[in-house]
Motif scaffolding. Sequence first.
Motif, PDB file in Angstrom:
ATOM      1  N   ASN A  15      98.756-110.569  42.619  1.00 27.24           N
ATOM      2  CA  ASN A  15      99.631-109.557  42.032  1.00 27.24           C
ATOM      3  C   ASN A  15     100.208-108.562  43.040  1.00 27.24           C
ATOM      4  OD1 ASN A  15      99.265-110.667  39.512  1.00 27.24           O
ATOM      5  ND2 ASN A  15      97.613-109.291  38.966  1.00 27.24           N
ATOM      6  N   ALA A  16      99.865-108.667  44.308  1.00 29.03           N
ATOM      7  CA  ALA A  16     100.393-107.751  45.327  1.00 29.03           C
ATOM      8  C   ALA A  16     101.898-107.972  45.465  1.00 29.03           C
ATOM      9  CB  ALA A  16      99.696-107.975  46.655  1.00 29.03           C
ATOM     10  N   LYS A  17     102.659-106.927  45.232  1.00 32.77           N
ATOM     11  CA  LYS A  17     104.123-107.002  45.268  1.00 32.77           C
ATOM     12  C   LYS A  17     104.661-106.347  46.534  1.00 32.77           C
ATOM     13  CE  LYS A  17     104.311-108.681  41.082  1.00 32.77           C
ATOM     14  NZ  LYS A  17     104.038-110.078  41.062  1.00 32.77           N
ATOM     15  N   PRO A  18     105.776-106.868  47.067  1.00 30.26           N
ATOM     16  CA  PRO A  18     106.375-106.255  48.253  1.00 30.26           C
ATOM     17  C   PRO A  18     106.907-104.861  47.937  1.00 30.26           C
ATOM     18  CG  PRO A  18     107.738-108.057  47.444  1.00 30.26           C
ATOM     19  CD  PRO A  18     106.502-108.047  46.614  1.00 30.26           C
ATOM     20  N   LYS A  19     106.851-104.008  48.939  1.00 32.30           N
ATOM     21  CA  LYS A  19     107.406-102.656  48.848  1.00 32.30           C
ATOM     22  C   LYS A  19     108.439-102.507  49.951  1.00 32.30           C
ATOM     23  CE  LYS A  19     103.173-100.661  46.981  1.00 32.30           C
ATOM     24  NZ  LYS A  19     102.109 -99.665  47.154  1.00 32.30           N
ATOM     25  N   GLN A  20     109.016-101.323  50.062  1.00 35.32           N
ATOM     26  CA  GLN A  20     110.042-101.089  51.073  1.00 35.32           C
ATOM     27  C   GLN A  20     109.471-101.236  52.487  1.00 35.32           C
ATOM     28  OE1 GLN A  20     112.135 -97.478  50.400  1.00 35.32           O
ATOM     29  NE2 GLN A  20     113.814 -98.031  51.775  1.00 35.32           N
ATOM     30  N   ARG A  21     108.187-100.884  52.663  1.00 39.03           N
ATOM     31  CA  ARG A  21     107.515-101.016  53.962  1.00 39.03           C
ATOM     32  C   ARG A  21     106.293-101.901  53.820  1.00 39.03           C
ATOM     33  NH1 ARG A  21     107.363 -95.911  57.638  1.00 39.03           N
ATOM     34  NH2 ARG A  21     109.578 -95.485  57.749  1.00 39.03           N
ATOM     35  N   SER A  22     105.858-102.491  54.925  1.00 39.62           N
ATOM     36  CA  SER A  22     104.627-103.284  54.913  1.00 39.62           C
ATOM     37  C   SER A  22     103.449-102.386  54.578  1.00 39.62           C
ATOM     38  CB  SER A  22     104.378-103.916  56.290  1.00 39.62           C
ATOM     39  OG  SER A  22     105.396-104.830  56.601  1.00 39.62           O
ATOM     40  N   TYR A  23     102.467-102.947  53.870  1.00 42.47           N
ATOM     41  CA  TYR A  23     101.256-102.195  53.571  1.00 42.47           C
ATOM     42  C   TYR A  23     100.050-103.124  53.593  1.00 42.47           C
ATOM     43  CZ  TYR A  23     101.567-103.918  48.702  1.00 42.47           C
ATOM     44  OH  TYR A  23     101.623-104.705  47.583  1.00 42.47           O
ATOM     45  N   LYS A  24      98.877-102.519  53.715  1.00 44.71           N
ATOM     46  CA  LYS A  24      97.622-103.263  53.825  1.00 44.71           C
ATOM     47  C   LYS A  24      96.773-103.060  52.577  1.00 44.71           C
ATOM     48  CE  LYS A  24      97.346-102.235  58.772  1.00 44.71           C
ATOM     49  NZ  LYS A  24      96.531-101.603  59.811  1.00 44.71           N
ATOM     50  N   ILE A  25      96.069-104.121  52.186  1.00 41.23           N
ATOM     51  CA  ILE A  25      95.065-104.043  51.137  1.00 41.23           C
ATOM     52  C   ILE A  25      93.765-104.525  51.775  1.00 41.23           C
ATOM     53  CG2 ILE A  25      94.359-104.754  48.839  1.00 41.23           C
ATOM     54  CD1 ILE A  25      97.270-105.514  48.279  1.00 41.23           C
TER      55      ILE A  25
END
Length: 84
Positions: A15-25
Amino acid sequence: MPKRVLPLTDIQVKNAKPKQRSYKISDGGGMYLLVTPSGGKLWRFDYRYAKKRKTMAFGEYPDVSLSKARDKRALARQYLADGI
């Protein structure tokens, strides 16, 4: 007291969706899922070797599943402990 990180679930990864910037989980133990703006989901592992911070790539989800990435993290940690 350090913040406790709960391990990822397969549903969270899917369910991780792209955002405007890269992010870490974070999954804990230095491993995390890097979600890129283009929708890529990449497994990464941060560690220290010879007093330097380094990052190891394990592959892209879904080619490398959560359980496979955890296996690779365990193997990498074992190699680091053995000085390899």
